[in-house]
Scaffold this motif. Structure first.
Motif, mmCIF file in Angstrom:
data_model
loop_
_atom_site.group_PDB
_atom_site.id
_atom_site.type_symbol
_atom_site.label_atom_id
_atom_site.label_comp_id
_atom_site.label_asym_id
_atom_site.label_seq_id
_atom_site.Cartn_x
_atom_site.Cartn_y
_atom_site.Cartn_z
ATOM 1 N N ASN A 143 4.414 -3.011 -10.611
ATOM 2 C CA ASN A 143 3.724 -3.944 -11.500
ATOM 3 C C ASN A 143 2.320 -4.141 -10.963
ATOM 4 O O ASN A 143 2.152 -4.566 -9.819
ATOM 5 C CB ASN A 143 4.472 -5.287 -11.535
ATOM 6 C CG ASN A 143 3.907 -6.230 -12.593
ATOM 7 O OD1 ASN A 143 3.282 -5.780 -13.559
ATOM 8 N ND2 ASN A 143 4.115 -7.513 -12.413
ATOM 9 N N VAL A 144 1.336 -3.773 -11.780
ATOM 10 C CA VAL A 144 -0.035 -4.134 -11.447
ATOM 11 C C VAL A 144 -0.226 -5.506 -12.069
ATOM 12 O O VAL A 144 -0.262 -5.650 -13.296
ATOM 13 C CB VAL A 144 -1.056 -3.118 -11.998
ATOM 14 C CG1 VAL A 144 -2.458 -3.516 -11.540
ATOM 15 C CG2 VAL A 144 -0.726 -1.705 -11.557
ATOM 16 N N ALA A 145 -0.259 -6.514 -11.211
ATOM 17 C CA ALA A 145 -0.219 -7.909 -11.668
ATOM 18 C C ALA A 145 -1.595 -8.537 -11.496
ATOM 19 O O ALA A 145 -1.970 -8.960 -10.408
ATOM 20 C CB ALA A 145 0.836 -8.673 -10.862
ATOM 21 N N GLY A 146 -2.337 -8.577 -12.596
ATOM 22 C CA GLY A 146 -3.658 -9.207 -12.570
ATOM 23 C C GLY A 146 -3.508 -10.713 -12.725
ATOM 24 O O GLY A 146 -2.753 -11.188 -13.573
ATOM 25 N N SER A 147 -4.250 -11.453 -11.915
ATOM 26 C CA SER A 147 -4.129 -12.919 -11.905
ATOM 27 C C SER A 147 -5.475 -13.494 -11.465
ATOM 28 O O SER A 147 -5.973 -13.153 -10.392
ATOM 29 C CB SER A 147 -3.017 -13.274 -10.909
ATOM 30 O OG SER A 147 -3.011 -14.640 -10.602
ATOM 31 N N PRO A 160 -8.635 -12.456 -5.797
ATOM 32 C CA PRO A 160 -7.784 -12.641 -4.616
ATOM 33 C C PRO A 160 -6.326 -12.931 -4.978
ATOM 34 O O PRO A 160 -5.465 -12.942 -4.102
ATOM 35 C CB PRO A 160 -8.401 -13.869 -3.925
ATOM 36 C CG PRO A 160 -9.116 -14.608 -5.012
ATOM 37 C CD PRO A 160 -9.585 -13.566 -5.984
ATOM 38 N N HIS A 161 -6.030 -13.156 -6.258
ATOM 39 C CA HIS A 161 -4.655 -13.481 -6.650
ATOM 40 C C HIS A 161 -3.891 -12.270 -7.177
ATOM 41 O O HIS A 161 -2.680 -12.338 -7.360
ATOM 42 C CB HIS A 161 -4.654 -14.555 -7.748
ATOM 43 C CG HIS A 161 -5.449 -15.768 -7.407
ATOM 44 N ND1 HIS A 161 -5.249 -16.488 -6.254
ATOM 45 C CD2 HIS A 161 -6.465 -16.388 -8.065
ATOM 46 C CE1 HIS A 161 -6.089 -17.505 -6.225
ATOM 47 N NE2 HIS A 161 -6.851 -17.457 -7.300
ATOM 48 N N SER A 162 -4.596 -11.179 -7.477
ATOM 49 C CA SER A 162 -3.945 -10.015 -8.090
ATOM 50 C C SER A 162 -3.225 -9.182 -7.038
ATOM 51 O O SER A 162 -3.532 -9.257 -5.842
ATOM 52 C CB SER A 162 -4.985 -9.149 -8.801
ATOM 53 O OG SER A 162 -5.587 -9.884 -9.840
ATOM 54 N N ALA A 163 -2.289 -8.356 -7.508
ATOM 55 C CA ALA A 163 -1.492 -7.561 -6.567
ATOM 56 C C ALA A 163 -0.968 -6.302 -7.236
ATOM 57 O O ALA A 163 -0.833 -6.239 -8.461
ATOM 58 C CB ALA A 163 -0.305 -8.393 -6.075
ATOM 59 N N VAL A 164 -0.660 -5.304 -6.400
ATOM 60 C CA VAL A 164 0.168 -4.176 -6.837
ATOM 61 C C VAL A 164 1.507 -4.368 -6.131
ATOM 62 O O VAL A 164 1.557 -4.494 -4.899
ATOM 63 C CB VAL A 164 -0.450 -2.815 -6.464
ATOM 64 C CG1 VAL A 164 0.468 -1.683 -6.930
ATOM 65 C CG2 VAL A 164 -1.831 -2.664 -7.090
#
Ligand code: FAD
Length: 458
Positions: free
Chosen positions: A378-382, A345-349
């Motif tokens: 930025n594909v930001a995995g978190s 739920p924290h990741s984003a494009v």
């Protein structure tokens, strides 16, 4: 018998931390919780003399050296195993000279330090989107934020840098002093020395701008992204729109029914005349049923912190990014397809706005280059738990592979994860690599500064 730590303590003003000593773990911890490295010693520098003493000490003892600014680098470049770490977090002074519109910032400053001090004078520097980022790493690797379309890369607004060299000398780099070094510092990524001060040109701004965030349920995404595509193709430089696809956080500004569900968001920043802000945002507000809306007149320093809560220290992070020359519908569809399978739920494009002022300078103005880019994805995995590493990293890589065909071929050195090597450094610094190697040969011939995305001497 004095230990090496005692020896260093005797030569410096700042505290020295070795393993097992209170403060050591705090000093070696950085933003990305995936990185767990153990330097041999940490010197928290109080001033330039400590930096020089640290460099001499590392050389005498054959220790590698690493430098921690804000500690935000996703690859964890601030901390190296078995190294002497120079921790700059105690050097956070900012001096503003409003008469000549310049700010002098020490190397441990976070972006918020510079924002707070410059806004006292109705001025702003062109920095980044998250206020807890360090100015040092951001600037040495290029830097972009809400003002990039108006003012250029952060490093384009640098007036000078104070630095300590690999042999412990103090030098200044500017367009008139050591100009080749100054060229290399603007995007070359911390390869040439330890910066002890940055002087930024400032611009009148605030105290209020018109900005905030809008969110829609994901069903509205095709319409919102299409409008984002149209607007960004012709937006004035005063308008910055960041498009974000992710699950809605449980934030008070988003209606409860959408919390945890996929949404499309636009971060809006209008720095043109305040009175025109409502008109700029009206067509966006009319796009569909909103899940949340906090676009309003707000202090510049508030706009600069909008993304802070989404990026807490200590979570696990893995990123992949590319510069884009446009936002064709197929790219936006691919991004939408990928967010459907996001495991956290924290990741984003995210699509960050560029273009505008960066395209006005010649390609070789600095190694930052990439002046043809209109945005950066930025594909930001978190995520939170180590046991979820594999599936989250796999999702980031897969998403990047889907979106990469739309890349200009360039990527941002400051967003590169730990596992990106020489090929990706080449993609970031492109045609400037040879000149950077020549500067490196002159200023750091034995590659003393190598705990970074490294440029080896020629
Ligand atoms: C949440 C988040 C948001 C971000 N947002 C943006 C953004 O909006 N725009 C943008 O352009 N980038 C952004 N970044 C990327 C950021 O620019 C890089 O991560 C940058 O490296 C951070 O700088 P730092 O000083 O905090 O990092 P650190 O990890 O401390 O350092 C990064 C690198 O710089 C070197 N370095 C640090 N200080 C010095 C010094 N004094 N002298 C020489 N070398 C030094 C380090 O050795 C290391 O190689 C963001 C990163 C994060 C994590």
């Amino acid at each position: 018998m004095p230990t090496p730590a005692d020896e260093l303590r005797a030569r410096t003003r700042g505290p020295v931390f070795e393993p097992g000593v209170p403060g050591y773990d705090d000093a070696r911890s950085i933003w990305n919780g995936m990185i767990d490295r153990h330097p041999a010693l940490v010197l928290r520098c109080i001033g330039t003399a400590d930096v020089i003493a640290g460099i001499h000490f590392a050389r005498t003892h054959g220790l590698p050296l690493c430098v921690k600014g804000g500690g935000h680098n996703v690859a964890g470049l601030a901390v190296a195993e078995g190294a002497l770490m120079l921790d700059m977090s105690a050097m956070r002074g900012v001096w503003v000279d409003p008469g000549v519109r310049l700010a002098h910032a020490q190397p441990g400053c976070l972006l918020s330090d510079v924002d707070q001090e410059t806004q006292l004078h109705g001025l702003a520097a062109a920095l980044g989107f998250v206020s807890t980022t360090g100015v040092a790493g951001l600037t040495l690797g290029g830097g972009f934020g809400y003002l990039t379309r108006r003012l250029g890369w952060t490093c384009d607004t640098l007036e000078s840098v104070q630095m300590v060299t690999a042999d412990g000398r103090r030098v200044r780099a500017s367009s008139t002093e050591n100009p080749d070094l100054f060229w290399a510092l603007r995007g070359g990524g911390g390869n040439f020395g330890v910066a002890t001060g940055f002087t930024y040109r400032l611009y009148p701004l605030g105290p209020e701008i018109f900005g905030g965030a809008l969110a829609w349920p994901i069903a509205e995404a095709p319409r919102v992204l299409e409008r984002f595509r149209e607007i960004t193709a012709s937006a004035p430089p005063e308008l910055a729109l960041v498009a974000v696809l992710r699950a809605a956080p449980p934030a008070p500004w988003i209606a409860k029914e959408y919390h945890g569900k996929l949404v499309v968001m636009l971060l809006v920043c209008w720095t043109g005349p305040l009175a025109e802000g409502e008109g700029v945002v009206a067509p966006l507000r009319a796009l569909g049923k909103l899940a949340g809306d906090v676009v309003q007149r707000r202090p510049w320093v508030s706009q600069q912190t909008l993304l802070d809560a989404a990026n807490p220290k200590g979570r696990r992070y893995y990123w992949k990014s590319e510069y884009l020359a446009g936002h064709p519908p197929e790219l936006l569809q691919a991004a939408l397809g990928q967010i459907g399978s996001v495991p956290s739920p924290h990741s984003a494009v995210i699509f960050f706005p560029l273009g505008g002022a960066i395209a006005k300078l010649p390609a070789d103005h600095s190694p930052m280059g990439n002046r043809d880019a209109v945005s950066l994805f930025n594909v930001a995995g978190s995520w939170e738990r180590p046991e979820d590493d594999a599936k989250n990293i796999a999702w980031v890589r897969k998403s990047w592979e889907r979106l990469k065909p739309f890349s200009t071929g360039g990527t941002y050195i400051n967003f590169q994860p730990e596992d990106e090597g020489d090929e990706r450094i080449k993609a970031a610094l492109g045609p400037h690599l040879e000149r950077l190697q020549r500067v490196k040969t002159e200023w750091d011939p034995d590659n003393f500064f190598r705990a970074n995305k490294n440029i080896a001497p020629a």
